[in-house]
Write a protein that holds these residues in place. Structure first.
Motif, PDB file in Angstrom:
ATOM      1  N   UNK A   1      11.089  -0.941  -2.885  1.00 33.83           N
ATOM      2  CA  UNK A   1       9.935  -1.734  -3.307  1.00 33.83           C
ATOM      3  C   UNK A   1       8.886  -0.891  -4.031  1.00 33.83           C
ATOM      4  N   UNK A   2       9.119   0.416  -4.069  1.00 37.06           N
ATOM      5  CA  UNK A   2       8.163   1.315  -4.723  1.00 37.06           C
ATOM      6  C   UNK A   2       8.588   1.557  -6.167  1.00 37.06           C
ATOM      7  N   UNK A   3       7.663   2.022  -7.024  1.00 36.90           N
ATOM      8  CA  UNK A   3       7.998   2.268  -8.421  1.00 36.90           C
ATOM      9  C   UNK A   3       9.170   3.228  -8.564  1.00 36.90           C
ATOM     10  N   UNK A   4      10.065   2.942  -9.497  1.00 33.85           N
ATOM     11  CA  UNK A   4      11.228   3.791  -9.714  1.00 33.85           C
ATOM     12  C   UNK A   4      10.783   5.168 -10.210  1.00 33.85           C
ATOM     13  N   UNK A   5      11.434   6.203  -9.663  1.00 37.76           N
ATOM     14  CA  UNK A   5      11.115   7.565 -10.080  1.00 37.76           C
ATOM     15  C   UNK A   5       9.972   8.197  -9.313  1.00 37.76           C
ATOM     16  N   UNK A   6       9.533   7.564  -8.212  1.00 43.35           N
ATOM     17  CA  UNK A   6       8.462   8.131  -7.391  1.00 43.35           C
ATOM     18  C   UNK A   6       8.999   9.388  -6.711  1.00 43.35           C
TER      19      UNK A   6
ATOM     20  N   UNK B   1      18.934   2.790   6.163  1.00 42.96           N
ATOM     21  CA  UNK B   1      18.969   1.501   5.501  1.00 42.96           C
ATOM     22  C   UNK B   1      17.562   0.908   5.417  1.00 42.96           C
ATOM     23  N   UNK B   2      16.816   1.000   6.524  1.00 42.78           N
ATOM     24  CA  UNK B   2      15.433   0.507   6.537  1.00 42.78           C
ATOM     25  C   UNK B   2      14.549   1.343   5.610  1.00 42.78           C
ATOM     26  N   UNK B   3      14.787   2.651   5.600  1.00 40.24           N
ATOM     27  CA  UNK B   3      14.007   3.524   4.707  1.00 40.24           C
ATOM     28  C   UNK B   3      14.252   3.142   3.247  1.00 40.24           C
ATOM     29  N   UNK B   4      15.514   2.858   2.904  1.00 41.71           N
ATOM     30  CA  UNK B   4      15.828   2.474   1.529  1.00 41.71           C
ATOM     31  C   UNK B   4      15.207   1.127   1.169  1.00 41.71           C
ATOM     32  N   UNK B   5      15.168   0.199   2.126  1.00 42.82           N
ATOM     33  CA  UNK B   5      14.558  -1.109   1.850  1.00 42.82           C
ATOM     34  C   UNK B   5      13.091  -0.955   1.446  1.00 42.82           C
ATOM     35  N   UNK B   6      12.397  -0.051   2.147  1.00 39.57           N
ATOM     36  CA  UNK B   6      10.987   0.186   1.816  1.00 39.57           C
ATOM     37  C   UNK B   6      10.873   0.908   0.481  1.00 39.57           C
ATOM     38  N   UNK B   7      11.698   1.934   0.273  1.00 34.20           N
ATOM     39  CA  UNK B   7      11.594   2.729  -0.959  1.00 34.20           C
ATOM     40  C   UNK B   7      11.966   1.921  -2.194  1.00 34.20           C
TER      41      UNK B   7
ATOM     42  N   UNK C   1       0.842  -1.194   0.000  1.00 30.56           N
ATOM     43  CA  UNK C   1       0.000   0.000   0.000  1.00 30.56           C
ATOM     44  C   UNK C   1       0.882   1.250   0.000  1.00 30.56           C
ATOM     45  N   UNK C   2       0.652   2.153  -0.937  1.00 30.91           N
ATOM     46  CA  UNK C   2       1.533   3.308  -1.111  1.00 30.91           C
ATOM     47  C   UNK C   2       1.525   4.238   0.100  1.00 30.91           C
ATOM     48  N   UNK C   3       0.350   4.503   0.677  1.00 33.63           N
ATOM     49  CA  UNK C   3       0.272   5.397   1.843  1.00 33.63           C
ATOM     50  C   UNK C   3       1.085   4.850   3.002  1.00 33.63           C
ATOM     51  N   UNK C   4       0.979   3.541   3.222  1.00 36.54           N
ATOM     52  CA  UNK C   4       1.726   2.910   4.309  1.00 36.54           C
ATOM     53  C   UNK C   4       3.222   2.936   4.013  1.00 36.54           C
ATOM     54  N   UNK C   5       3.583   2.670   2.762  1.00 28.68           N
ATOM     55  CA  UNK C   5       5.002   2.703   2.397  1.00 28.68           C
ATOM     56  C   UNK C   5       5.611   4.081   2.646  1.00 28.68           C
ATOM     57  N   UNK C   6       4.881   5.123   2.269  1.00 27.67           N
ATOM     58  CA  UNK C   6       5.383   6.486   2.462  1.00 27.67           C
ATOM     59  C   UNK C   6       5.556   6.802   3.946  1.00 27.67           C
TER      60      UNK C   6
END
Length: 382
Positions: free
Chosen positions: A111-116, A103-109, A85-90
C-alpha cells in the motif's frame, strides 16, 4: 521511569502527549511491556490515540515480538483511518517482519509508494533476521536507488548469517557504486574480516576510516581492535586503543580479550584494573576475558579473587563459561583434585565442556584414577 510514571499518575487529566512521552521513556529503557501497558491504560481512560502514540506502541510491540497486541493496535489503526500514515505503516511492517509474518508485512508494504527504500530495507532486514537470504537478496536487487542504510542492512544480514565472503563482495560492489559507507557498515565489514582473518582488507578499511575522517568512536574502535586481535596483529590493536579518546566497556573488553587470547596475561590484567579504577560497569564478557588471562598465566590466587568479586563487588552471577575458566586454570597447573572439588561445589550444573576440560587435564597430567571418576560423574551429560 518510576518517577516519570508517578508524575503521570498524579496529573488529574493526562493527555496523549504525556502518555506518548511515557511510552518513549519505557522504550528507551528497554521496558517494552511497560510501554504497551501505558498505551492500554491511556485507551482505558478514553484518551484518543494519535499517530505518534500509535507509532510508539507499535515500536514496543515489534521489539517485544508482541504480535497479538500489535494486531489489535492494527485494528485500531484501521478504525481510526490512519492506515495511510507512513510512520505507522513502517512500524507495522517492522512488527510483522520481526515476528516472521511476512505475508502481513507485504500487505502493508504493497500500500506504500513503489520504490520506497525504507520499506524495502525493513523487509530485507526482516528476511535476513529469519535466515531467508534468497528472499532478502531478491528484494535488494529490485531496489533501484539504494542508499547507505539499504546496503548496510544487506551486508549486516549476510555477516550474521555466516556469509562473510558474500558480505565482503557486496561491500566491494557498494564501493563500485560510489555509495559511501557509514560507521555501521564499517563495523559489519570489520566483523567479516575478523572471522575470515582477512587482515589486508581490514587494514584497507582502517585506512578508509582515516581517509574520510570517520570518527574513531567506541563503536568503530572496538571493531578495529577486535579485527586486529583476531588477525594476530596485536601491536596494531594496541595502537588503535591508545589513540581512542572515547572508550567504553566494549572497547576495554575488546583489548582485554585480545591480550588474553594472545597469552598476554599481565597486559590483560592491567586493562582490567584500569577498568575497575575508571569505574566502568563490568559485564560477563569482561570476566571471561580476565579469567582466561589468569588461566593462561597460571595466576590461581588472583583468578579466585576476581571470580569471587564478580558477585560480591559487581553483582554479576557467574555463568558456566566463568566456571569453565576456573576449571581450566586449575587443570593447567595440574591441580586436578582441586578442580574436581570445585566442579562438585558449583552453584549451577556443570556441562560437557566443564567435564571435558577436567578429563583433558587428567590425560595431560596422567591422573587415570581421577579421570575415571570424572568420566563416571559426567556420564549423565551428553
Amino acid at each position: 521511569m518510576d518517577y516519570a510514571s508517578k508524575i503521570v499518575e498524579q496529573i488529574e487529566n493526562p493527555n496523549v502527549f504525556l502518555y506518548t512521552a511515557l511510552m518513549e521513556g519505557h522504550i528507551l529503557s528497554g521496558s517494552y511491556v511497560d510501554a504497551i501497558q501505558s498505551y492500554n491504560q491511556m485507551i482505558n481512560e478514553s484518551i484518543g490515540a494519535d499517530t505518534y502514540a500509535i507509532a510508539s506502541v507499535l515500536k514496543a510491540c515489534g521489539s517485544q515480538l508482541a504480535l497479538k497486541e500489535g494486531q489489535q493496535i492494527h485494528s485500531q489503526v484501521l478504525k481510526l483511518q490512519l492506515g495511510s500514515n507512513r510512520s505507522i505503516q513502517i512500524k507495522l511492517i517492522e512488527l510483522y517482519g520481526k515476528c516472521g509474518e511476512f505475508e502481513d508485512a507485504r500487505r502493508v508494504s504493497d500500500k506504500m509508494p513503489e520504490g520506497d527504500v525504507a520499506t524495502s530495507t525493513i523487509m530485507i532486514s526482516s528476511y535476513l533476521d529469519h535466515g531467508f537470504i534468497e528472499e532478502a537478496s531478491a528484494i535488494f536487487d529490485r531496489v533501484q536507488f539504494k542508499d547507505t542504510v539499504c546496503w548496510t542492512a544487506m551486508i549486516n544480514g549476510l555477516v550474521h548469517s555466516g556469509e562473510m565472503n558474500k558480505a565482503l563482495d557486496l561491500f566491494r560492489k557498494m564501493q563500485r557504486e560510489n555509495v559511501r559507507p557509514n560507521e555501521v557498515t564499517i563495523v559489519c565489514v570489520l566483523s567479516a574480516c575478523s572471522q575470515l582473518g582477512a587482515l589486508e582488507l581490514g587494514k584497507w578499511v582502517h585506512s578508509y576510516v582515516d581517509k574520510y575522517k570517520i570518527k574513531l568512536n567506541h563503536f568503530v574502535g572496538s571493531a578495529l581492535i577486535g579485527m586486529y586481535s583476531k588477525c594476530g596483529s596485536l601491536d596494531e590493536a594496541k595502537q588503535v586503543f591508545s589513540k581512542m579518546e572515547d572508550r567504553d566497556v566494549v572497547t576495554y573488553n575488546s583489548m582485554l580479550v585480545g591480550f588474553a587470547s594472545h597469552g598476554k596475561s599481565s597486559e590483560a590484567i592491567e586493562v582490567f584494573r584500569e577498568m575497575v579504577k575508571n569505574g566502568l560497569k563490568l559485564n560477563q564478557r569482561t570476566f571471561v576475558g580476565v579469567l582466561n588471562a589468569c588461566s593462561h598465566g597460571g595466576l590461581v590466587d588472583l583468578g579466585f579473587q576476581i571470580f569471587r568479586s564478580m558477585k560480591k563487588d559487581h553483582g554479576i552471577e557467574p555463568r558456566i563459561e566463568h566456571y569453565g575458566c576456573m576449571v581450566d586454570l586449575l587443570g593447567r597447573l595440574g591441580w586436578l583434585e582441586e578442580a574436581y572439588n570445585f566442579i562438585k561445589t558449583m552453584e549451577i550444573e556443570p556441562d560437557y565442556i566443564i567435564w571435558g576440560s577436567l578429563l583433558s587435564a587428567c590425560k595431560i597430567h596422567g591422573n587415570l584414577k581421577l579421570g575415571e571418576e570424572g568420566t563416571s560423574a559426567s556420564s549423565s551429560y551428553p
